[in-house]
Motif scaffolding. Structure first.
Motif, PDB file in Angstrom:
ATOM      1  N   LYS A 276       0.843  -1.191   0.000  1.00 22.03           N
ATOM      2  CA  LYS A 276       0.000   0.000   0.000  1.00 22.03           C
ATOM      3  C   LYS A 276       0.883   1.248   0.000  1.00 22.03           C
ATOM      4  N   PRO A 277       0.673   2.161  -0.969  1.00 17.71           N
ATOM      5  CA  PRO A 277       1.448   3.413  -0.973  1.00 17.71           C
ATOM      6  C   PRO A 277       1.138   4.259   0.257  1.00 17.71           C
ATOM      7  N   VAL A 278       2.145   4.963   0.728  1.00 13.34           N
ATOM      8  CA  VAL A 278       2.023   5.900   1.842  1.00 13.34           C
ATOM      9  C   VAL A 278       2.219   7.296   1.259  1.00 13.34           C
ATOM     10  N   PRO A 279       1.377   8.249   1.634  1.00 13.90           N
ATOM     11  CA  PRO A 279       1.555   9.610   1.088  1.00 13.90           C
ATOM     12  C   PRO A 279       2.948  10.171   1.388  1.00 13.90           C
ATOM     13  N   VAL A 280       3.521  10.787   0.364  1.00 13.81           N
ATOM     14  CA  VAL A 280       4.834  11.428   0.457  1.00 13.81           C
ATOM     15  C   VAL A 280       4.607  12.938   0.474  1.00 13.81           C
ATOM     16  N   PRO A 281       5.370  13.682   1.268  1.00 14.64           N
ATOM     17  CA  PRO A 281       5.219  15.142   1.242  1.00 14.64           C
ATOM     18  C   PRO A 281       5.371  15.693  -0.182  1.00 14.64           C
ATOM     19  N   ASP A 282       4.599  16.723  -0.511  1.00 18.78           N
ATOM     20  CA  ASP A 282       4.588  17.288  -1.866  1.00 18.78           C
ATOM     21  C   ASP A 282       5.985  17.596  -2.399  1.00 18.78           C
ATOM     22  N   ASN A 283       6.869  18.100  -1.556  1.00 16.62           N
ATOM     23  CA  ASN A 283       8.205  18.482  -2.027  1.00 16.62           C
ATOM     24  C   ASN A 283       9.103  17.274  -2.320  1.00 16.62           C
ATOM     25  N   LEU A 284       8.636  16.049  -2.008  1.00 18.77           N
ATOM     26  CA  LEU A 284       9.427  14.842  -2.266  1.00 18.77           C
ATOM     27  C   LEU A 284       8.798  13.907  -3.291  1.00 18.77           C
ATOM     28  N   LYS A 285       7.604  14.235  -3.781  1.00 26.18           N
ATOM     29  CA  LYS A 285       6.871  13.317  -4.661  1.00 26.18           C
ATOM     30  C   LYS A 285       7.629  12.918  -5.928  1.00 26.18           C
ATOM     31  N   ALA A 286       8.437  13.804  -6.471  1.00 25.26           N
ATOM     32  CA  ALA A 286       9.164  13.496  -7.704  1.00 25.26           C
ATOM     33  C   ALA A 286      10.343  12.561  -7.464  1.00 25.26           C
ATOM     34  N   THR A 287      10.814  12.478  -6.220  1.00 25.21           N
ATOM     35  CA  THR A 287      12.030  11.717  -5.944  1.00 25.21           C
ATOM     36  C   THR A 287      11.863  10.607  -4.914  1.00 25.21           C
ATOM     37  N   ARG A 288      10.631  10.375  -4.462  1.00 26.16           N
ATOM     38  CA  ARG A 288      10.392   9.380  -3.422  1.00 26.16           C
ATOM     39  C   ARG A 288       9.071   8.647  -3.666  1.00 26.16           C
ATOM     40  N   ALA A 289       9.030   7.424  -3.185  1.00 24.76           N
ATOM     41  CA  ALA A 289       7.781   6.661  -3.088  1.00 24.76           C
ATOM     42  C   ALA A 289       7.914   5.816  -1.830  1.00 24.76           C
TER      43      ALA A 289
END
Length: 147
Positions: free
Chosen positions: A50-63
């Motif tokens: 299940k994906p966990v929400p990532v902070p907006d400033n990290l969405k491009a570089t994290r999952a």
């Protein structure tokens, strides 16, 4: 009595500090990946995490993915080196409820895997994610119920 108490406190580490790090549980494992969207798809659709929400400033570089009990896998963008693991080296071992069902799933998804029977008769399946990180699946032995 004071001398006895002092000896007890010293030998238990209370006076001189802990003799261990004090780790209480696992938090997360971070994996360096080449392609966040491709890896995220694999971890979501193949591993079923299940994906966990990532902070907006990290969405491009994290999952981030939930393993349960507050434990996660974090995928971090930017890997450029080739990863080569084999089943006798680095790998992640996971329990499954039904190894036959897991093997059928891997076949249906056309995922290359290696099947072997461990020395104690447990079937193990090994397969890699898109970056070469290796996973081992084992059917967990049922705990004794005492009946």
């Amino acid at each position: 009595m004071k001398k006895l108490l002092f000896i007890f406190l010293v030998t238990t580490g209370t006076v001189l500090g802990q003799d261990k790090l004090g780790i209480s549980r696992f938090n997360h494992l971070a994996l360096h990946v080449k392609d966040i969207p491709a890896s995220a798809t694999f971890y979501r659709e193949v591993l079923g995490l299940k994906p966990v929400p990532v902070p907006d400033n990290l969405k491009a570089t994290r999952a981030w993915f939930d393993l349960g009990n507050g434990q996660m896998i974090h995928l971090l963008d930017g890997r450029t080196e080739t990863i080569t693991h084999d089943r006798n080296g680095s790998h992640f071992a996971l329990f499954v409820d039904n190894i036959g069902q897991s093997e059928a799933f891997l076949k249906a998804k056309n995922i290359t895997y290696h099947r072997q029977v461990r020395f104690d008769g447990v079937v193990q399946l090994y397969f890699a994610d898109p970056d070469g990180y290796l996973f081992e699946l084992n059917e967990g032995k049922k705990p004794a119920t005492g009946y």
